[in-house]
Design an enzyme around this catalytic site. Structure first.
Site, PDB file in Angstrom:
ATOM      1  CB  ALA A   1      -0.884  -0.006   1.237  1.00 32.11           C
TER       2      ALA A   1
ATOM      3  N   GLY B   1       0.664  -5.084   0.593  1.00 33.47           N
ATOM      4  CA  GLY B   1      -0.377  -5.106  -0.439  1.00 33.47           C
ATOM      5  C   GLY B   1       0.124  -5.679  -1.757  1.00 33.47           C
TER       6      GLY B   1
ATOM      7  CD  GLU C   1      -2.654  -7.705   1.936  1.00 32.65           C
ATOM      8  OE1 GLU C   1      -2.256  -6.540   1.741  1.00 32.65           O
ATOM      9  OE2 GLU C   1      -3.436  -8.018   2.843  1.00 32.65           O
TER      10      GLU C   1
ATOM     11  CD  GLU D   1       1.066  -5.887   5.481  1.00 28.01           C
ATOM     12  OE1 GLU D   1       1.791  -6.853   5.845  1.00 28.01           O
ATOM     13  OE2 GLU D   1       0.419  -5.895   4.416  1.00 28.01           O
TER      14      GLU D   1
END
Ligand code: HXC
Length: 260
Positions: free
Chosen positions: A68, A111, A114, A134
């Site tokens: 992210a 992310g 992911e 994270e």
């Protein structure tokens, strides 16, 4: 493609396969909402395009995607995260009905990992590193990382990756079942394209049903999954391609599929 994009690049399709490249090299392909929105929109457009049968998604040579976008993330307080549009965008990406193959070279973190796990198949370069770091930022994965990783690699390794933030390399990812194949980095995209092109030759309705039923295994118990499979298997008995496939085999000729 009718739309133009700033954060992703769509190459000219080859043999019914669309290559999509993440294109924020200045931030190691950190995933902004704008990038994810473009990706979701592109996939939805491709879903409607009968000329495209499968997609390969790739990032950079050294970094697939660094997660992210932390600048965007920093600006969100709890209410901001509660109202975040991203979960709905991720859902749109996951709902892409055609085969999606991730070609991952270098880091796929947070992310980025992911996103790779939103793909149906991951082909990794031998320089790939997968991680959910994270925890080092006081967060946890927020785009399915806990749920998809544990299903892909099992409890112990998923716990190690998420609680300690440790990365796994391509060979470890292969052993764990997170990736289907490891390639030399220069060939990762080519191998993913070849695989996608091979799938693109298959009867499209059967491919679509197979993907849907396989993904159901993540969501259902065995009995419900078996029923789902049998329903899809039965529906396919009504398709022209299924009859063509069986007849061609019995008549010792190559099948001619029409997607019907
Ligand atoms: C915003 C990022 C970024 C990120 C890198 N950059 N990652 N910007 N968000 N996630 C920017 C850096 O600030 C820097 O910008 C430029 O990209 C180059 O990064 P460097 O760190 O200098 O590169 P390098 O030393 O080669 O290291 C590569 C790396 C590292 C290992 C990938 O960048 C890294 O660890 N990134 C963060 C990985 C991470 O923690 N991801 C999880 C994010 S949280 P400047 O302007 O200085 O050149 C997350 C939550 C998911 O993903 C929730 C659901 C989506």
């Amino acid at each position: 493609m009718t739309q133009s994009y700033e954060n992703i690049v769509l190459d000219k399709p080859v043999a019914a396969v669309q290559l999509i490249r993440l294109n924020r090299p200045q931030a190691h392909n950190a995933l902004t909402s704008a990038l994810l929105l473009e990706l979701a929109a592109a996939l939805e457009e491709i879903a409607r395009d009968d000329a495209i049968a499968a997609v390969v998604l790739t990032g950079g040579d050294k970094v697939f995607a660094a997660g992210a976008d932390l600048k965007e993330m920093a600006a969100l307080d709890m209410v901001g995260v509660l109202n975040d549009e991203r979960p709905a965008i991720w859902r749109r990406i996951y709902q892409f009905p055609k085969p999606l193959i991730a070609a991952v070279n270098g880091f796929a973190l947070g992310g980025g990992c992911e996103l790779a796990m939103h793909a149906d198949i991951i082909i990794a370069g031998d320089n790939a590193q997968f991680g959910q770091p994270e925890i080092n930022l006081g967060m946890i994965p927020g785009a399915g990382g806990t749920q998809r990783l544990i299903r892909a690699v099992g409890k112990s390794l998923a716990m190690k990756m998420v609680l300690a933030g440790e990365f796994i390399n391509a060979q470890e990812a292969l052993r764990a079942g997170l990736v289907a194949e490891v390639s030399v980095p220069e060939m990762t995209i080519e191998r993913a394209m070849k695989l996608a092109q091979s799938i693109a030759q298959k009867p499209a309705l059967a491919v679509k049903q197979a993907k849907e039923v396989l993904l159901k295994a993540f969501e259902t118990d065995l009995e419900a999954g078996l029923q789902y499979e049998r329903k899809a298997f039965t529906v396919l008995a009504g398709t022209e391609d299924r009859n063509e496939g069986i007849n061609a085999f019995l008549e010792k000729r190559k099948p001619k599929y029409t997607g019907r």
